[in-house]
Design a protein around this motif. Structure first.
Motif: not given
Length: 331
Positions: A224-226, A236-245, A273-278, A294-301
């Motif tokens: 889960i990511t914002t 590409r890597y066989g995962l499920d993205q679930e976005a809050i926004s 639940v992942f959030f980002e830096t910007l 828990k929360t952690d960073v997943l950066d969209p770069l």
């Protein structure tokens, strides 16, 4: 079934040729002489992933400027008339159409002839919240019912997702197109551009292998990511993205979407639940608090700042991989 839809585009080879043709000469200078200061080719990039490609491929032969300064959320970028005028002075403009409406408009008004649109150098796809389908009918039906809740946002032209740089394979395709374009624009240094492109593609291929191996065996496949930016990576890597926004990381999700995610987190064994830096981490932390995650960073770069978990594309991508492995329970 949440079946992926592909948007028909020209074949990659044709797209690369088109991108290269758009750069047959540098404005204000004969091809091969370099129109920028100090004899360098002046490249204006729309935001960090495009600037990084230009710097890695062009190296000492180019001078790269980015329209999106460090710390600015690219989707929110506004461009002044002065910047549009300066844009017209560039030898080469490198951007990704549909990601930044302000850039799209500025490019169209600038009169620049030497343009590379990265969206023509690989195939763009349409992604919903989930980037990969495991065939769970109930899960897919849940997406269909929730589409009106505002979490399956339109990313751009025909709903195409522009976040291609987060897939190393697609980013490598774009790199090849940019390299071919610079070779055409500055033939005196074509051998250097070719060498640099090959080196960069090799590094991206190695990164792809790291992600494949690192995410092969995990306890969960859902994250889960914002920000709905990781559809290509998930695909590409066989995962499920679930976005809050949706594509806009600052948009507020509906109460229905938050409730849906709470249920999904339990169902799919989600730990983080992942959030980002910007962008704001408010909604990510709210959801995490409500679900005990828990929360952690997943950066969209989309940009590098002193808060980024790395100094460049490769370092941040490897930090993303490490954070995904931890959250998904990689074995």
């Amino acid at each position: 079934m949440n079946v992926r839809r592909l948007i028909p585009t020209a074949a990659l080879a044709g797209a690369v040729a088109l991108g290269a043709t758009a750069l047959t000469a540098c404005s204000g200078a004969a091809a091969g002489t370099g129109g920028g200061k100090d004899g360098k080719v002046g490249v204006t990039a729309s935001f960090y992933p495009m600037a990084f490609l230009a710097e890695q491929i062009g190296k000492d032969h180019v001078k790269v400027d980015s329209l999106t300064k460090p710390g600015v959320e690219p989707h929110d970028l506004e461009i002044t008339p002065k910047q549009t005028g300066q844009l017209g002075e560039a030898d080469v403009v490198l951007y990704l159409k549909s990601l930044q409406p302000a850039v799209d408009k500025a490019v169209s008004l600038s009169g620049v002839k030497n343009i590379v649109d990265a969206a023509t150098l690989t195939e763009l796809e349409v992604h919903g919240s989930s980037g990969h389908d495991h065939g769970a009918e109930g899960h897919a039906e849940g997406h269909a019912e929730g589409e009106g809740e505002g979490h399956d946002h339109d990313h751009g032209e025909a709903g195409r997702d522009p976040h291609v740089w987060l897939d190393p394979v697609k980013y490598a395709e774009i790199a090849k197109g940019v390299g071919a374009a610079l070779e055409k624009a500055d033939p005196d240094h074509a051998a250097d551009y070719k060498k640099n492109t090959d080196e960069l593609v090799g590094k991206l291929t190695a990164l792809d292998t790291e992600f494949k191996d690192g995410l092969k065996n995990t306890a969960s496949r859902t994250f889960i990511t914002t920000h709905s930016a990781f559809g290509y990576l998930a695909e590409r890597y066989g995962l499920d993205q679930e976005a809050i926004s949706g594509v806009d990381p600052e948009s507020e999700p509906s109460p229905a979407r938050m409730k849906e995610l709470q249920g999904l987190a339990k169902q799919e064994n989600v730990s983080t639940v992942f959030f980002e830096t910007l962008a704001s981490d408010k909604t990510a932390r709210t959801l995490a608090a409500d679900t005990g995650l828990k929360t952690d960073v997943l950066d969209p770069l989309e940009g590098i700042t002193d808060k980024s978990q790395g100094a460049d594309y490769f370092e941040v991508m490897r930090s993303n991989l490490k954070n995904l492995q931890k959250a998904l329970g990689a074995k």
